[in-house]
Design an enzyme around this catalytic site. Structure first.
Site, short mmCIF file in Angstrom:
data_model
loop_
_atom_site.label_atom_id
_atom_site.label_comp_id
_atom_site.label_asym_id
_atom_site.label_seq_id
_atom_site.Cartn_x
_atom_site.Cartn_y
_atom_site.Cartn_z
N TYR A 141 62.33 104.46 -58.31
CA TYR A 141 63.54 102.92 -58.63
C TYR A 141 64.57 103.41 -58.11
O TYR A 141 65.67 102.37 -57.48
CB TYR A 141 63.63 102.89 -59.96
CG TYR A 141 64.69 102.19 -60.99
CD1 TYR A 141 63.25 100.64 -60.60
CD2 TYR A 141 65.73 101.62 -61.21
CE1 TYR A 141 64.70 99.12 -61.52
CE2 TYR A 141 66.24 100.67 -62.46
CZ TYR A 141 65.72 99.81 -61.49
OH TYR A 141 66.58 98.06 -62.24
N LYS A 195 72.20 100.50 -61.22
CA LYS A 195 71.76 99.53 -63.26
C LYS A 195 72.89 100.82 -63.93
O LYS A 195 73.19 100.56 -65.16
CB LYS A 195 70.63 99.90 -63.10
CG LYS A 195 69.49 98.72 -62.79
CD LYS A 195 70.12 97.03 -63.21
CE LYS A 195 68.91 96.11 -63.30
NZ LYS A 195 69.26 95.07 -63.32
O1 0WD Z 1 60.52 94.81 -65.67
C1 0WD Z 1 61.07 94.29 -64.92
N1 0WD Z 1 61.09 93.39 -65.07
C2 0WD Z 1 62.38 95.03 -65.75
C3 0WD Z 1 63.53 93.46 -65.37
C4 0WD Z 1 62.72 95.69 -66.45
C5 0WD Z 1 64.44 95.88 -67.28
C6 0WD Z 1 65.33 95.08 -66.81
N2 0WD Z 1 64.80 94.39 -65.40
C7 0WD Z 1 66.14 93.41 -64.52
C8 0WD Z 1 65.88 92.78 -63.26
O2 0WD Z 1 66.39 94.21 -62.72
C9 0WD Z 1 66.98 92.27 -63.22
O3 0WD Z 1 68.26 91.96 -63.35
O4 0WD Z 1 66.09 92.14 -65.66
C10 0WD Z 1 66.92 91.16 -64.37
C11 0WD Z 1 65.62 89.90 -63.31
O5 0WD Z 1 64.70 91.10 -63.23
P1 0WD Z 1 62.88 89.91 -63.47
O6 0WD Z 1 62.81 88.87 -64.82
O7 0WD Z 1 62.09 90.89 -63.62
O8 0WD Z 1 62.37 88.71 -61.90
P2 0WD Z 1 62.79 88.05 -61.17
O9 0WD Z 1 61.82 86.99 -62.19
O10 0WD Z 1 62.13 88.02 -59.99
O11 0WD Z 1 64.30 87.37 -61.18
C12 0WD Z 1 65.18 88.58 -60.60
C13 0WD Z 1 65.71 87.12 -59.46
C14 0WD Z 1 65.70 86.34 -58.28
O12 0WD Z 1 64.56 86.67 -58.54
P3 0WD Z 1 63.83 87.08 -56.44
O13 0WD Z 1 62.02 88.13 -57.05
O14 0WD Z 1 63.90 85.90 -55.85
O15 0WD Z 1 64.40 88.32 -56.30
O16 0WD Z 1 66.88 87.66 -59.44
C15 0WD Z 1 67.51 86.33 -58.49
C16 0WD Z 1 66.27 85.54 -57.97
O17 0WD Z 1 66.38 84.81 -58.65
N3 0WD Z 1 68.85 86.67 -56.89
C17 0WD Z 1 69.63 85.58 -57.03
N4 0WD Z 1 70.22 84.79 -57.55
C18 0WD Z 1 71.28 84.80 -56.39
N5 0WD Z 1 71.82 84.80 -56.16
C19 0WD Z 1 69.96 86.42 -55.22
C20 0WD Z 1 71.20 86.16 -55.17
N6 0WD Z 1 71.53 86.77 -53.82
N7 0WD Z 1 69.34 87.87 -55.62
C21 0WD Z 1 68.45 87.64 -56.40
#
Ligand code: 0WD
Length: 254
Positions: free
Chosen positions: A155, A162
């Site tokens: 991580y 975080k």
């Molecule tokens: O296990 C997990 N999946 C966990 C996720 C466990 C605990 C926390 N999280 C957090 C992540 O760190 C994040 O903060 O939850 C949040 C949402 O993440 P997610 O649902 O796991 O991931 P995803 O569906 O990929 O959404 C995150 C999105 C991006 O998608 P991608 O995959 O293309 O990076 O964050 C957005 C984007 O839509 N994103 C941005 N939005 C605006 N401006 C940018 C940006 N520059 N960069 C990424």
């Protein structure tokens, strides 16, 4: 009346129907909220638009949190359409996947700054713009992970980001408390999403949590959605500056 009736909120960070933000959006919409969505880039627009339409969201906007003009434009549109905002869901994070494996020691300055900018500072940048629209109080929820508190394999720099994000939640909660605006984080257990697929050995982390968490399984986006609903609605009216674990209890043993 439904829990979220009359409440208008912006959900940032839906990439597809497996996104954690989508779990929260569905829960809020099911309870009567009116939603707006932002997506990052044209590729994601194709996925986000149909999801937004399925919950009758009147706002679907492009937003890149590394760009101040892009954020300004989103909140100008929110103000024009709704004249106010009740809640914000921040589910945005990014780091170069070459640095989400191996050692934290090898973190580059460029990726450190980019990870901090997108995954941590963006909460503050968006809150600066959202708070002036939260005239009847409001609720802001961000997403974090246990790697902020304890070293989790791979991580790395995201764990450091975080940790700073969780500290930001506490400072923002104090700054905005006198305006009735609450700021909280949900610390979600591992969930297989697009962003998670960039983390080294993620399947192993999922398996480890399944075997070791008190509930002996992993969480779903709908369960994170339930916690989101609590924090975004008046059910959570006495809660701010909190990091709430939705991880099948893993943080008690890990
Ligand atoms: O296990 C997990 N999946 C966990 C996720 C466990 C605990 C926390 N999280 C957090 C992540 O760190 C994040 O903060 O939850 C949040 C949402 O993440 P997610 O649902 O796991 O991931 P995803 O569906 O990929 O959404 C995150 C999105 C991006 O998608 P991608 O995959 O293309 O990076 O964050 C957005 C984007 O839509 N994103 C941005 N939005 C605006 N401006 C940018 C940006 N520059 N960069 C990424």
């Amino acid at each position: 009346a439904p829990l979220m009736q009359g409440k208008k909120g912006l959900v940032m960070g839906v990439a597809n129907d497996r996104s954690i933000a989508w779990g929260i959006a569905k829960a809020a919409a099911d309870h009567g909220a009116t939603l707006g969505f932002t997506y990052q880039g044209d590729a994601l627009e194709k996925r986000v638009r149909p999801l937004a339409e399925s919950v009758n969201a009147p706002l679907v906007l492009s937003c890149d949190v590394t760009n101040a003009d892009s954020m300004d434009a989103v909140f100008a549109e929110v103000e024009k359409t709704w004249g106010k905002l009740d809640f914000l869901v921040h589910a945005i994070a990014f780091s170069d996947k070459d640095e989400l494996k191996g050692q934290y020691l090898d973190t580059s300055r460029d990726n450190f700054l980019r990870t901090m900018d997108i995954s941590c500072y963006s909460l503050t940048a968006l809150t600066q713009r959202a708070a002036p629209l939260m005239n009847d109080g409001g609720s802001i929820v961000t997403l974090t992970y246990y790697g902020a508190e304890r070293v989790m394999p791979h991580y790395n720099v995201m764990g450091v980001a975080k940790a700073a994000l969780e500290a930001s939640v506490r400072y923002l909660a104090v700054d905005l408390g006198n305006r009735g605006i609450r700021v909280n984080a949900i610390s979600a257990g591992p969930i297989k999403t697009l962003a998670a697929s960039g983390i080294g050995d993620f399947r192993y982390i999922l398996k480890w949590n399944e075997l070791n968490s008190p509930l002996k399984r992993n969480v779903t986006i709908d369960e994170v959605g339930g916690a989101g609903l609590y924090l975004l609605s008046d059910l959570g009216s006495g809660v701010t500056g909190e990091v709430h674990h939705v991880d099948c209890g893993y943080h008690t043993v890990g």
